[in-house]
Scaffold this motif. Structure first.
Motif, mmCIF file in Angstrom:
data_model
loop_
_atom_site.group_PDB
_atom_site.id
_atom_site.type_symbol
_atom_site.label_atom_id
_atom_site.label_comp_id
_atom_site.label_asym_id
_atom_site.label_seq_id
_atom_site.Cartn_x
_atom_site.Cartn_y
_atom_site.Cartn_z
ATOM 1 N N MET A 80 -12.567 -7.936 -36.448
ATOM 2 C CA MET A 80 -13.365 -9.009 -36.791
ATOM 3 C C MET A 80 -14.130 -8.757 -38.051
ATOM 4 S SD MET A 80 -16.317 -10.829 -34.505
ATOM 5 C CE MET A 80 -17.670 -9.562 -34.782
ATOM 6 N N ASN A 81 -14.008 -9.774 -38.810
ATOM 7 C CA ASN A 81 -14.854 -9.680 -39.974
ATOM 8 C C ASN A 81 -16.348 -9.830 -39.855
ATOM 9 O OD1 ASN A 81 -15.634 -9.636 -42.843
ATOM 10 N ND2 ASN A 81 -14.736 -11.637 -43.073
ATOM 11 N N LYS A 82 -17.226 -8.870 -39.786
ATOM 12 C CA LYS A 82 -18.561 -9.051 -39.353
ATOM 13 C C LYS A 82 -19.542 -9.048 -40.690
ATOM 14 C CE LYS A 82 -20.733 -6.795 -36.002
ATOM 15 N NZ LYS A 82 -21.526 -5.623 -35.332
ATOM 16 N N THR A 83 -20.235 -10.313 -40.495
ATOM 17 C CA THR A 83 -21.190 -10.211 -41.793
ATOM 18 C C THR A 83 -22.540 -10.124 -40.792
ATOM 19 O OG1 THR A 83 -20.931 -12.596 -41.310
ATOM 20 C CG2 THR A 83 -19.927 -11.683 -43.336
ATOM 21 N N ASN A 84 -22.653 -10.455 -39.708
ATOM 22 C CA ASN A 84 -24.000 -10.380 -38.992
ATOM 23 C C ASN A 84 -23.766 -9.480 -37.746
ATOM 24 O OD1 ASN A 84 -23.614 -13.442 -39.915
ATOM 25 N ND2 ASN A 84 -25.755 -12.991 -40.040
ATOM 26 N N GLN A 85 -24.749 -9.077 -37.399
ATOM 27 C CA GLN A 85 -25.032 -8.430 -36.063
ATOM 28 C C GLN A 85 -24.542 -9.131 -34.911
ATOM 29 O OE1 GLN A 85 -28.982 -6.711 -35.922
ATOM 30 N NE2 GLN A 85 -28.183 -4.663 -36.370
ATOM 31 N N THR A 86 -23.927 -8.828 -33.989
ATOM 32 C CA THR A 86 -23.207 -10.068 -33.006
ATOM 33 C C THR A 86 -23.474 -9.439 -31.634
ATOM 34 O OG1 THR A 86 -21.363 -10.588 -34.912
ATOM 35 C CG2 THR A 86 -21.049 -11.130 -32.357
ATOM 36 N N VAL A 87 -23.806 -10.354 -30.841
ATOM 37 C CA VAL A 87 -24.096 -10.202 -29.563
ATOM 38 C C VAL A 87 -22.653 -10.967 -28.791
ATOM 39 C CG1 VAL A 87 -25.098 -10.753 -27.358
ATOM 40 C CG2 VAL A 87 -26.189 -9.714 -29.202
#
Ligand code: XMP
Length: 509
Positions: A1-8
């Motif tokens: 996953m292309n993570k740009t933000n912290q994710t829950v």
């Protein structure tokens, strides 16, 4: 996953509140995604979540056909919050015991905090929570402590701080749990130690990128009604793929006064192709002699599809965009299998379509999130805060057979009503005039009149599934009544609707 933000990651075990949980997390400025509870641990790890929430669900975890998980989920190395079934699943998987309740709890229940679990930091020691369960955690798994209880449930919350595992039997995501948002916030910020780096701008950026990837250089056709959802859908598509979007506005002739022109004015001149189809007379012809409400709705629905298909036939090979929002998906039973009411815009592309795919940018959003998005995208406040307007338009507010004359009377009366409410700064959730099919005797000047009765309706509601009638001040009703009988030819009496839903519905037909 292309993570740009912290994710829950919200892991779905069949709970009806999964979107609400995901939305609450977003409201607390943390990006969230929903994934099936059956996802493999490898896939989950690859997503590098910063926290995990397990949803509720209708099953009994000790039954074979219930959705289960593996111990490794709880060793993944990020904090996990189990909610309702999610709590029972956590206990069951880690060696605790889940058993049927002696007294099942449904509704708002007084809940008592037992120790200084970080979830309850700053929370009152006694608060009301929404409970809905027939099983409970009778024996805690090893390493866990009890954190809260109710009169009938000894384990309303449990946790193992060392492993970062937390669970609550109640639903912190619903409004009826007072301080539920504070509890979720404690999970995100005190337990997961997140930064809170998500905002609606991120949604726009992410969605624009996704739309571009999905659509490529093809064109997109959107049926624009001028309602909030389709307008916001048009705005985000225009941002993502300017010059590739055609909006088709089918004016069925049953819009409110000036509405067709207002919609045209809002979208004309942008970098999208705006097509207005004036189909009023075509619809009126089909409706000639029809007074049964269901028949009227059906005719309008079918004719609408026909006109849209004719107009969009030039766009074979395009994508079809729809302003479907999350409550539409829920009500149509795609998430739970229980149909509340069918929405024409849910359920995918019809089989024999010329379109190559569906674009639904708003599918994960709730109405107020859609409005916030619209504002952010620069849409006019009038469009963004527009009250709901039924697809069949004034047809369901013009009782009995529909004629151009009756529609004109209704349009004028409705306009006066809206204008006077606006002048008085009264903004109810929905308000409109209805033209009854009844004429009564009156007297104007020295002459007898025999004209239509206009009904006025204003309701207060948050979900539109139930409502109370609004107590519009008498002075305002006075002004509306006097203006309608004086200014609208064909109307000679005004009544105010004082019925709630149930037993009535909001619309009259
Ligand atoms: P009722 O009359 O069922 O309406 O209490 C509840 C809400 O739904 C709106 N409504 C419709 N919306 N297509 C729509 O898009 C329809 O056919 C339709 N019928 C009712 C109604 O205005 C109210 O907000």
């Amino acid at each position: 996953m292309n993570k740009t933000n912290q994710t829950v990651v919200v892991l779905d075990f069949g709970g009806q509140y999964k979107e609400l949980i995901a939305r609450r997390v977003r409201e607390l400025h943390v990006h969230s995604v929903i994934l099936p509870g059956s996802i493999s641990i490898e896939e989950l790890r690859d997503m590098r979540p910063d926290g995990i929430i397990l949803t509720g669900g209708p099953h009994s975890v000790y039954r074979e056909d219930a959705p289960h998980t593996v111990k490794e989920l709880f060793e993944i190395g990020v904090p996990i919050l189990g909610i309702c079934y999610g709590m029972q699943l956590m206990a069951y998987t880690l060696g605790g015991k889940v058993t049927p309740c002696e007294v099942s709890e449904y509704g708002t229940i007084e809940t008592f905090v037992d120790d200084d679990c970080p979830l309850f930091c700053g929370i009152e020691r006694e608060f009301s929570s929404l409970m809905s369960h027939t099983d409970f955690v009778g024996e805690l798994p090893k390493g866990f402590k009890r954190a809260a209880h109710t009169a009938d449930c000894p384990t309303a919350a449990m946790y193992d701080e060392e492993r970062g595992l937390y669970a609550v039997q109640f639903h912190p995501e619903v409004e009826r749990t007072k301080q539920g948002m504070d509890i979720l916030s404690n999970f995100l910020y005190k337990v997961c130690k997140l930064k809170g780096d998500y905002s609606i701008d991120d949604f726009i950026e992410r969605e624009v990128k996704r739309i571009r990837e999905q659509v490529g250089d093809r064109s997109v056709v959107l049926g624009l009604s001028g309602g909030v959802d389709s307008s916001v859908c048009a705005a985000i598509l225009e941002k993502a793929i300017p010059n590739q979007l055609t909006c088709i506005f089918v004016d069925h002739g049953m819009m409110r006064k000036n509405e067709g022109d207002e919609i045209e004015a809002a979208f004309k001149g942008k970098s999208l192709n705006f097509v207005r189809v004036d189909a009023g007379s075509r619809f009126l012809k089909k409706l000639e002699g029809v007074s049964d409400p269901e028949k009227k709705r059906k005719i309008i629905g079918e004719e609408f599809v026909r006109v849209f298909e004719e107009e969009s036939s030039r766009f074979g090979g395009s994508f079809l965009a729809q302003g479907t929002i999350y409550p539409d998906v829920v009500e149509s039973g795609l998430t739970t299998g229980a149909v509340i009411k069918s929405h024409h815009n849910v359920g995918g592309l019809p089989k024999d379509t010329r379109f190559v795919g569906l674009v639904e940018p708003l599918r994960s959003l709730f109405k107020d999130e859609v409005r916030a998005l619209g504002r952010k995208l620069g849409l006019d406040e009038k469009l963004v805060s527009r009250q709901p307007f039924p697809g069949p338009g004034l047809a369901v507010r013009c009782i009995g057979e529909i004629t151009k004359d009756k529609l004109d009377i209704l349009r004028e009366a409705d306009f006066i009503y809206r204008e006077e409410l606006e002048k008085a700064h009264l903004r109810y959730d929905q308000f409109f005039a209805v033209l009854t099919n009844m004429r009564t005797v009156g007297v104007m000047g020295d002459g007898r009149t025999y004209n239509y009765v206009v009904g006025l309706r204003a309701v207060i509601t948050s979900d539109f599934m139930t409502c109370e009638y609004a107590h519009v001040p008498y002075e305002v009703l006075d002004r509306v009544s006097s203006r309608i009988v004086n200014e609208v030819k064909g109307a000679s009496r005004v009544v105010y609707d004082i019925t709630g839903k149930p037993p009535a519905t909001i619309e009259w037909e």
